[in-house]
Scaffold this motif. Structure first.
Motif, PDB file in Angstrom:
ATOM      1  N   ILE A   5     -56.651  37.973 -33.571  1.00 11.74           N
ATOM      2  CA  ILE A   5     -57.497  36.806 -33.795  1.00 11.74           C
ATOM      3  C   ILE A   5     -58.792  37.273 -34.436  1.00 11.74           C
ATOM      4  O   ILE A   5     -59.488  38.140 -33.905  1.00 11.74           O
ATOM      5  CB  ILE A   5     -57.763  36.063 -32.473  1.00 11.74           C
ATOM      6  CG1 ILE A   5     -56.426  35.607 -31.875  1.00 11.74           C
ATOM      7  CG2 ILE A   5     -58.701  34.888 -32.700  1.00 11.74           C
ATOM      8  CD1 ILE A   5     -56.520  35.069 -30.476  1.00 11.74           C
ATOM      9  N   THR A   7     -61.051  36.946 -38.628  1.00  9.22           N
ATOM     10  CA  THR A   7     -60.883  36.841 -40.081  1.00  9.22           C
ATOM     11  C   THR A   7     -60.876  38.226 -40.724  1.00  9.22           C
ATOM     12  O   THR A   7     -61.456  39.173 -40.184  1.00  9.22           O
ATOM     13  CB  THR A   7     -62.015  36.002 -40.706  1.00  9.22           C
ATOM     14  OG1 THR A   7     -63.246  36.701 -40.542  1.00  9.22           O
ATOM     15  CG2 THR A   7     -62.106  34.615 -40.068  1.00  9.22           C
ATOM     16  N   GLU A  31     -59.349  33.035 -36.970  1.00  8.38           N
ATOM     17  CA  GLU A  31     -60.404  32.260 -36.297  1.00  8.38           C
ATOM     18  C   GLU A  31     -61.760  32.894 -36.594  1.00  8.38           C
ATOM     19  O   GLU A  31     -61.911  34.121 -36.548  1.00  8.38           O
ATOM     20  CB  GLU A  31     -60.189  32.277 -34.779  1.00  8.38           C
ATOM     21  CG  GLU A  31     -59.000  31.482 -34.312  1.00  8.38           C
ATOM     22  CD  GLU A  31     -59.327  30.017 -34.065  1.00  8.38           C
ATOM     23  OE1 GLU A  31     -60.504  29.630 -34.084  1.00  8.38           O
ATOM     24  OE2 GLU A  31     -58.367  29.260 -33.868  1.00  8.38           O
ATOM     25  N   SER A  32     -62.735  32.070 -36.863  1.00  9.04           N
ATOM     26  CA  SER A  32     -64.093  32.551 -37.134  1.00  9.04           C
ATOM     27  C   SER A  32     -64.826  32.878 -35.844  1.00  9.04           C
ATOM     28  O   SER A  32     -64.514  32.317 -34.786  1.00  9.04           O
ATOM     29  CB  SER A  32     -64.883  31.486 -37.900  1.00  9.04           C
ATOM     30  OG  SER A  32     -64.282  31.238 -39.139  1.00  9.04           O
ATOM     31  N   SER A  35     -65.924  30.390 -32.820  1.00  5.80           N
ATOM     32  CA  SER A  35     -65.009  29.246 -32.763  1.00  5.80           C
ATOM     33  C   SER A  35     -64.461  29.134 -31.340  1.00  5.80           C
ATOM     34  O   SER A  35     -64.516  30.080 -30.553  1.00  5.80           O
ATOM     35  CB  SER A  35     -63.864  29.417 -33.761  1.00  5.80           C
ATOM     36  OG  SER A  35     -63.018  30.480 -33.349  1.00  5.80           O
ATOM     37  N   GLY A  37     -61.422  29.024 -30.333  1.00  6.26           N
ATOM     38  CA  GLY A  37     -60.318  29.951 -30.109  1.00  6.26           C
ATOM     39  C   GLY A  37     -60.779  31.362 -29.771  1.00  6.26           C
ATOM     40  O   GLY A  37     -60.122  32.078 -29.017  1.00  6.26           O
ATOM     41  N   VAL A  38     -61.917  31.762 -30.314  1.00  4.39           N
ATOM     42  CA  VAL A  38     -62.464  33.095 -30.029  1.00  4.39           C
ATOM     43  C   VAL A  38     -63.264  33.067 -28.731  1.00  4.39           C
ATOM     44  O   VAL A  38     -63.096  33.930 -27.866  1.00  4.39           O
ATOM     45  CB  VAL A  38     -63.329  33.598 -31.212  1.00  4.39           C
ATOM     46  CG1 VAL A  38     -64.065  34.879 -30.840  1.00  4.39           C
ATOM     47  CG2 VAL A  38     -62.470  33.816 -32.446  1.00  4.39           C
TER      48      VAL A  38
END
Length: 195
Positions: A5, A7, A31-32, A35, A37-38
């Motif tokens: 996960i 970029t 994922e940035s 974000s 998700g992170v």
């Protein structure tokens, strides 16, 4: 299968590249930082994150070390003198290259504008150039940082040199520019870049 996960414009690139060099399957989730998700997996909101059997591992160097040790490749054996030398190069790169570039990035676009110090980048460039001279004197003969075998510090150094060029930090040592050209010509590097 692993899941990465982050970029490819971040330190996640190091992990993706190593996985490409190892030739093991993985899934990439771009994922940035910060974000949802992170942040769910790392409260600091930073990647990369490697998911292994449902368990998240954060920090690119920890991930690279885990992968190298787990697959018995791209790392020297733990407890060996070559591993101590490898770890020494890794720590040097993190302290002298990665830290300078990260601090410059923070003062360029990450920190709130009223906390940024533009002049600090001049000092960081000076330190970066001085560190290049030190590293060039510590490089072994061969295609890689430590000689004829690619190891974990190669991923960090190549990423940092590429980052330096993007940040307008000049690479002044010819050994490093030649090294960077060789590393960026690797098929696994290209495969990772295209993610």
């Amino acid at each position: 299968m692993y899941q990465v996960i982050g970029t490819v414009q971040s330190r996640a690139f190091r992990v993706i590249w190593m996985l490409e060099e190892l030739g093991v399957p993985y899934e990439h989730v771009a994922e940035s930082p910060q974000s949802e998700g992170v942040a769910t997996l790392n409260p600091a909101g930073r990647g990369p994150i490697l998911i292994v059997d449902g368990t998240p591992i954060s920090d690119s160097t920890a991930i690279l070390t885990f992968l190298g040790d787990r697959h018995g490749a791209l790392c020297h054996l733990p407890g060996s003198l070559p591993r101590a030398r490898q770890d020494s190069r890794t720590q040097f790169l993190l302290d002298e290259f990665d830290a300078a570039l990260w601090l410059a990035a923070r003062h360029s676009f990450i920190l709130p504008e009223d906390l940024r110090l533009a002049a600090i980048k001049n000092t960081l460039r000076w330190e970066f150039e001085r560190s290049q001279k030190t590293l060039a004197n510590r490089m072994a003969e061969g295609d890689f940082l430590m000689g004829d075998r690619m190891t974990l510090p190669d991923f960090i150094l190549t990423h940092c040199l590429t980052w330096a060029l993007a940040a307008k930090f000049p690479i002044i040592e010819h050994r490093l520019t030649d090294y960077l050209d060789r590393m960026r010509a690797r098929p696994a590097y290209d495969a990772a870049r295209s993610r």
